[in-house]
Design a protein around this motif. Structure first.
Motif, PDB file in Angstrom:
ATOM      1  N   ARG A  88       0.838  -1.280   0.012  1.00  0.00           N
ATOM      2  CA  ARG A  88       0.421  -0.398  -0.051  1.00  0.00           C
ATOM      3  C   ARG A  88       0.456   1.117  -0.491  1.00  0.00           C
ATOM      4  O   ARG A  88       0.499   2.190  -0.817  1.00  0.00           O
ATOM      5  CB  ARG A  88      -0.846   0.319   1.146  1.00  0.00           C
ATOM      6  CG  ARG A  88      -1.988  -1.062   0.965  1.00  0.00           C
ATOM      7  CD  ARG A  88      -3.192  -1.459   2.144  1.00  0.00           C
ATOM      8  NE  ARG A  88      -4.180  -1.796   1.814  1.00  0.00           N
ATOM      9  CZ  ARG A  88      -5.448  -1.948   2.325  1.00  0.00           C
ATOM     10  NH1 ARG A  88      -5.883  -1.372   3.535  1.00  0.00           N
ATOM     11  NH2 ARG A  88      -6.124  -3.103   1.838  1.00  0.00           N
ATOM     12  N   TYR A  89       2.133   1.165   0.903  1.00  0.00           N
ATOM     13  CA  TYR A  89       2.653   2.533   0.672  1.00  0.00           C
ATOM     14  C   TYR A  89       3.863   2.931  -0.924  1.00  0.00           C
ATOM     15  O   TYR A  89       3.702   3.569  -1.362  1.00  0.00           O
ATOM     16  CB  TYR A  89       4.676   2.081   1.611  1.00  0.00           C
ATOM     17  CG  TYR A  89       3.813   2.481   2.738  1.00  0.00           C
ATOM     18  CD1 TYR A  89       3.888   4.244   3.125  1.00  0.00           C
ATOM     19  CD2 TYR A  89       3.884   1.830   4.149  1.00  0.00           C
ATOM     20  CE1 TYR A  89       3.362   4.273   4.391  1.00  0.00           C
ATOM     21  CE2 TYR A  89       3.657   2.105   5.135  1.00  0.00           C
ATOM     22  CZ  TYR A  89       3.369   2.964   5.932  1.00  0.00           C
ATOM     23  OH  TYR A  89       3.014   4.044   7.009  1.00  0.00           O
ATOM     24  N   VAL A  90       3.724   2.060  -2.095  1.00  0.00           N
ATOM     25  CA  VAL A  90       4.368   1.839  -3.183  1.00  0.00           C
ATOM     26  C   VAL A  90       3.644   1.771  -4.052  1.00  0.00           C
ATOM     27  O   VAL A  90       3.580   3.455  -4.629  1.00  0.00           O
ATOM     28  CB  VAL A  90       4.389   0.524  -3.646  1.00  0.00           C
ATOM     29  CG1 VAL A  90       4.807   0.609  -5.001  1.00  0.00           C
ATOM     30  CG2 VAL A  90       6.220   0.251  -2.406  1.00  0.00           C
ATOM     31  N   LEU A  91       2.015   1.206  -3.899  1.00  0.00           N
ATOM     32  CA  LEU A  91       0.564   2.001  -4.399  1.00  0.00           C
ATOM     33  C   LEU A  91       0.333   3.535  -3.871  1.00  0.00           C
ATOM     34  O   LEU A  91       0.075   4.393  -4.680  1.00  0.00           O
ATOM     35  CB  LEU A  91      -0.436   1.745  -3.858  1.00  0.00           C
ATOM     36  CG  LEU A  91      -0.545  -0.012  -4.621  1.00  0.00           C
ATOM     37  CD1 LEU A  91      -1.684  -1.062  -4.075  1.00  0.00           C
ATOM     38  CD2 LEU A  91      -0.901   0.362  -6.396  1.00  0.00           C
ATOM     39  N   VAL A 115      -1.034   3.714 -12.333  1.00  0.00           N
ATOM     40  CA  VAL A 115      -0.366   3.472 -11.416  1.00  0.00           C
ATOM     41  C   VAL A 115      -0.219   1.941 -11.994  1.00  0.00           C
ATOM     42  O   VAL A 115       1.596   1.943 -11.647  1.00  0.00           O
ATOM     43  CB  VAL A 115      -1.100   2.748 -10.277  1.00  0.00           C
ATOM     44  CG1 VAL A 115      -0.676   2.521  -9.611  1.00  0.00           C
ATOM     45  CG2 VAL A 115      -1.488   4.685  -9.174  1.00  0.00           C
ATOM     46  N   LEU A 116      -0.678   0.929 -12.650  1.00  0.00           N
ATOM     47  CA  LEU A 116       0.191   0.414 -13.327  1.00  0.00           C
ATOM     48  C   LEU A 116       1.272   0.939 -14.769  1.00  0.00           C
ATOM     49  O   LEU A 116       2.133  -0.590 -14.174  1.00  0.00           O
ATOM     50  CB  LEU A 116      -1.251  -0.320 -14.525  1.00  0.00           C
ATOM     51  CG  LEU A 116      -2.509  -0.900 -12.879  1.00  0.00           C
ATOM     52  CD1 LEU A 116      -2.862  -1.963 -13.804  1.00  0.00           C
ATOM     53  CD2 LEU A 116      -1.726  -2.518 -12.104  1.00  0.00           C
ATOM     54  N   THR A 117       1.035   1.413 -15.133  1.00  0.00           N
ATOM     55  CA  THR A 117       2.310   2.021 -16.138  1.00  0.00           C
ATOM     56  C   THR A 117       3.716   1.962 -15.215  1.00  0.00           C
ATOM     57  O   THR A 117       4.543   2.035 -15.721  1.00  0.00           O
ATOM     58  CB  THR A 117       2.100   3.376 -16.998  1.00  0.00           C
ATOM     59  OG1 THR A 117       0.102   2.668 -17.722  1.00  0.00           O
ATOM     60  CG2 THR A 117       2.582   3.260 -17.897  1.00  0.00           C
ATOM     61  N   ALA A 118       3.651   3.199 -14.486  1.00  0.00           N
ATOM     62  CA  ALA A 118       4.321   3.232 -13.737  1.00  0.00           C
ATOM     63  C   ALA A 118       5.031   2.207 -12.246  1.00  0.00           C
ATOM     64  O   ALA A 118       6.234   1.822 -12.385  1.00  0.00           O
ATOM     65  CB  ALA A 118       4.192   4.312 -12.388  1.00  0.00           C
ATOM     66  N   ALA A 119       4.536   1.159 -11.885  1.00  0.00           N
ATOM     67  CA  ALA A 119       4.738   0.051 -11.315  1.00  0.00           C
ATOM     68  C   ALA A 119       5.451  -0.440 -12.170  1.00  0.00           C
ATOM     69  O   ALA A 119       6.518  -2.198 -12.178  1.00  0.00           O
ATOM     70  CB  ALA A 119       4.029  -0.880 -10.916  1.00  0.00           C
ATOM     71  N   GLY A 128      10.338  -7.556  -6.630  1.00  0.00           N
ATOM     72  CA  GLY A 128       9.670  -8.296  -6.779  1.00  0.00           C
ATOM     73  C   GLY A 128       8.245  -8.288  -6.087  1.00  0.00           C
ATOM     74  O   GLY A 128       7.059  -8.907  -5.682  1.00  0.00           O
ATOM     75  N   ILE A 129       7.773  -6.658  -6.681  1.00  0.00           N
ATOM     76  CA  ILE A 129       6.688  -5.631  -6.490  1.00  0.00           C
ATOM     77  C   ILE A 129       5.600  -6.024  -7.491  1.00  0.00           C
ATOM     78  O   ILE A 129       6.330  -5.128  -8.277  1.00  0.00           O
ATOM     79  CB  ILE A 129       6.668  -4.681  -5.424  1.00  0.00           C
ATOM     80  CG1 ILE A 129       7.711  -4.920  -4.193  1.00  0.00           C
ATOM     81  CG2 ILE A 129       5.198  -4.292  -5.463  1.00  0.00           C
ATOM     82  CD1 ILE A 129       7.158  -3.656  -3.431  1.00  0.00           C
ATOM     83  N   GLU A 130       4.628  -6.811  -7.734  1.00  0.00           N
ATOM     84  CA  GLU A 130       3.615  -6.624  -8.499  1.00  0.00           C
ATOM     85  C   GLU A 130       2.718  -5.584  -8.446  1.00  0.00           C
ATOM     86  O   GLU A 130       2.173  -6.784  -7.081  1.00  0.00           O
ATOM     87  CB  GLU A 130       3.718  -8.096  -9.043  1.00  0.00           C
ATOM     88  CG  GLU A 130       5.320  -8.486 -10.097  1.00  0.00           C
ATOM     89  CD  GLU A 130       4.765 -10.029 -10.412  1.00  0.00           C
ATOM     90  OE1 GLU A 130       3.588 -10.839 -10.494  1.00  0.00           O
ATOM     91  OE2 GLU A 130       5.670 -11.036 -10.704  1.00  0.00           O
ATOM     92  N   GLU A 138      -6.723  -6.924  -5.187  1.00  0.00           N
ATOM     93  CA  GLU A 138      -5.750  -5.415  -5.286  1.00  0.00           C
ATOM     94  C   GLU A 138      -6.448  -4.508  -5.556  1.00  0.00           C
ATOM     95  O   GLU A 138      -5.368  -3.756  -5.155  1.00  0.00           O
ATOM     96  CB  GLU A 138      -5.387  -6.393  -6.731  1.00  0.00           C
ATOM     97  CG  GLU A 138      -5.087  -7.565  -6.541  1.00  0.00           C
ATOM     98  CD  GLU A 138      -4.566  -8.270  -7.864  1.00  0.00           C
ATOM     99  OE1 GLU A 138      -3.588  -9.240  -8.089  1.00  0.00           O
ATOM    100  OE2 GLU A 138      -5.782  -7.982  -8.739  1.00  0.00           O
ATOM    101  N   ARG A 139      -7.791  -4.340  -5.705  1.00  0.00           N
ATOM    102  CA  ARG A 139      -8.296  -2.840  -5.955  1.00  0.00           C
ATOM    103  C   ARG A 139      -8.412  -2.475  -4.935  1.00  0.00           C
ATOM    104  O   ARG A 139      -8.581  -0.748  -4.297  1.00  0.00           O
ATOM    105  CB  ARG A 139      -9.490  -3.197  -6.734  1.00  0.00           C
ATOM    106  CG  ARG A 139      -9.752  -3.418  -8.121  1.00  0.00           C
ATOM    107  CD  ARG A 139     -11.022  -3.142  -8.726  1.00  0.00           C
ATOM    108  NE  ARG A 139     -12.223  -3.896  -8.741  1.00  0.00           N
ATOM    109  CZ  ARG A 139     -12.459  -5.186  -8.881  1.00  0.00           C
ATOM    110  NH1 ARG A 139     -11.166  -5.734  -9.870  1.00  0.00           N
ATOM    111  NH2 ARG A 139     -13.617  -5.862  -8.245  1.00  0.00           N
ATOM    112  N   SER A 140      -8.279  -3.201  -3.602  1.00  0.00           N
ATOM    113  CA  SER A 140      -8.712  -2.736  -2.328  1.00  0.00           C
ATOM    114  C   SER A 140      -7.472  -1.427  -1.530  1.00  0.00           C
ATOM    115  O   SER A 140      -7.940  -0.805  -0.924  1.00  0.00           O
ATOM    116  CB  SER A 140      -9.172  -3.586  -1.242  1.00  0.00           C
ATOM    117  OG  SER A 140      -8.125  -4.356  -0.830  1.00  0.00           O
ATOM    118  N   ASP A 141      -6.527  -2.470  -2.436  1.00  0.00           N
ATOM    119  CA  ASP A 141      -5.179  -1.596  -2.269  1.00  0.00           C
ATOM    120  C   ASP A 141      -4.699  -0.219  -2.114  1.00  0.00           C
ATOM    121  O   ASP A 141      -4.556   0.470  -1.468  1.00  0.00           O
ATOM    122  CB  ASP A 141      -3.399  -2.801  -2.168  1.00  0.00           C
ATOM    123  CG  ASP A 141      -4.207  -3.997  -1.257  1.00  0.00           C
ATOM    124  OD1 ASP A 141      -3.824  -3.950  -0.085  1.00  0.00           O
ATOM    125  OD2 ASP A 141      -3.383  -5.038  -1.752  1.00  0.00           O
TER     126      ASP A 141
END
Length: 391
Positions: A88-91, A115-119, A128-130, A138-141
């Motif tokens: 969640r911090y990374v998101l 966010v998905l593009t930046a990830a 190792g973060i996907e 996944e959406r709740s985060d």
């Protein structure tokens, strides 16, 4: 207005800033902060070294923590109060990157795509973060990060609801992006782009590093800043945990420092041989209360009393067994689920988390040790007095 009324207003404004260092317009507290901005800015600059910037839309107290290694006060989801995970911090950080480049309005769906593009950054992939947004979990985060931004005032909801998006990603939400609030978020002493370190802990140190004092006057001022910050932020400041120079300075200046804090905030200094705690009589300037109502609050109090009245360290398995016994003893008062086999470990984890946040215990692996301030929660054995016979 009388002098007393002015002091009351200024105290209310200062307390509001300490509780919410990033404020947005619209509240009575924000009006008071704007009204007393000059005096408040001067106090925080002189006593803590923190900057206060106030404009028509925002008030930002740039608090630099006295300690960077404190993990007991994480960000929490606004509704559930669940602590943020690493994911969640990374998101949250990725969402801020997207918002920095976004238009004046953005939908939750477009934010998720960004966010998905930046990830896809190779550095994140190597860690190792996907990230995916296929499942509700996944959406709740992402929704937890968005709701934190809503609470901070970075986003303003225009239409839609995050709950609908959780159920089905095609249900969208529209937000205004409040750029002044977004720009006020970073509390670093230097620009992130100027930091060359790649290790996260090292980067954090560099981001908050302050100019080293080169005169005796500046050295003493730096000591005052660090100690005042700790007294304002930490539940307890223990003498034994301070570096020698801070220990010596605080012992000699404790009355002057705590008096100035009390005059501005209304906090009351509790001076003990082991250290100092600034106590709030109104029980407002804390995000962790002790004691607290409910099953979790009672468990925490009973665990604290046990640790305070027994010698040495205790292992977590021993304390889990203690909570199981307490659940039987207090089954009439605790919620029914507390008696379930797996409940004791969860209740203990919450209790120890609360006690650690209040700096009442130390944890090393599975060993839990009481700190000196925990003695206030020790329960003495009841005294039974014999009734006097009537003559």
């Amino acid at each position: 207005m009388t002098d007393a009324e002015i002091r009351t207003e200024r105290r209310r404004a200062a307390r509001a800033l300490l509780a919410q260092p990033l404020m947005t317009s619209g509240s009575e507290e924000f009006r008071l902060v704007r009204k007393h901005a000059g005096e408040l800015a001067a106090w925080f600059t002189h006593e803590t070294g923190w900057r206060l910037l106030v404009d028509t839309e925002t008030a930002r107290l740039y608090k630099t923590p006295a300690r960077l290694d404190d993990t007991t006060r994480p960000a929490r989801a606004p509704r559930t109060k669940v602590a943020f995970t690493r994911r969640r911090y990374v998101l949250l950080c990725l969402a801020l990157v997207v918002l920095e480049r976004a238009d004046a309005q953005i939908t939750l769906g477009r934010l998720a795509e960004g966010v998905l593009t930046a990830a896809g950054d190779p550095v994140l992939s190597a860690s190792g973060i996907e990230f995916r947004m296929d499942r509700r979990e996944e959406r709740s985060d992402l929704v937890a990060a968005v709701r934190l931004l809503l609470e901070w005032g970075v986003l303003h909801r225009v239409a839609g609801d995050e709950e609908a998006y959780l159920s089905e990603s095609s249900n969208d939400v529209l937000y205004d992006v409040r750029r002044r609030v977004l720009a006020a978020l970073p509390a670093a002493t230097r620009g992130p782009s100027t930091v060359e370190a790649t290790d996260p802990d090292r980067r954090l140190v560099e981001l908050t590093r302050e100019v080293a004092p080169d005169t005796e006057e500046l050295r003493l001022r730096a000591l005052r800043h660090r100690l005042t910050r700790r007294l304002l932020d930490d539940a307890v400041v223990y003498y034994a945990e301070l570096p020698e120079d801070e220990h010596t300075y605080l012992v000699s200046q404790r009355y002057a420092i705590t008096r100035r804090i009390s005059e501005l905030t209304g906090l009351v200094a509790e001076l003990r041989s082991e250290g100092i705690a600034m106590v709030d009589p109104d029980d407002e300037l804390t995000d962790v209360r002790m004691p607290e109502q409910g099953t979790e609050g009672h468990v925490t109090l009973l665990v604290a009393a046990h640790l305070a009245t027994t010698d040495g360290g205790h292992t977590e398995p021993q304390l889990v067994e203690l909570v199981r016994q307490l659940a039987v003893q207090h089954r009439t008062y605790w919620r029914k689920s507390a008696a379930e086999p797996a409940a004791a470990a969860e209740l203990l984890a919450q209790a120890l988390g609360r006690l650690a946040a209040l700096d009442l215990i130390a944890r090393s692996g599975e060993t839990v040790t009481a700190k000196p301030a925990l003695v206030r929660y020790a329960l003495a054995a009841p005294t039974v007095r014999k009734a006097r016979s009537r003559s």
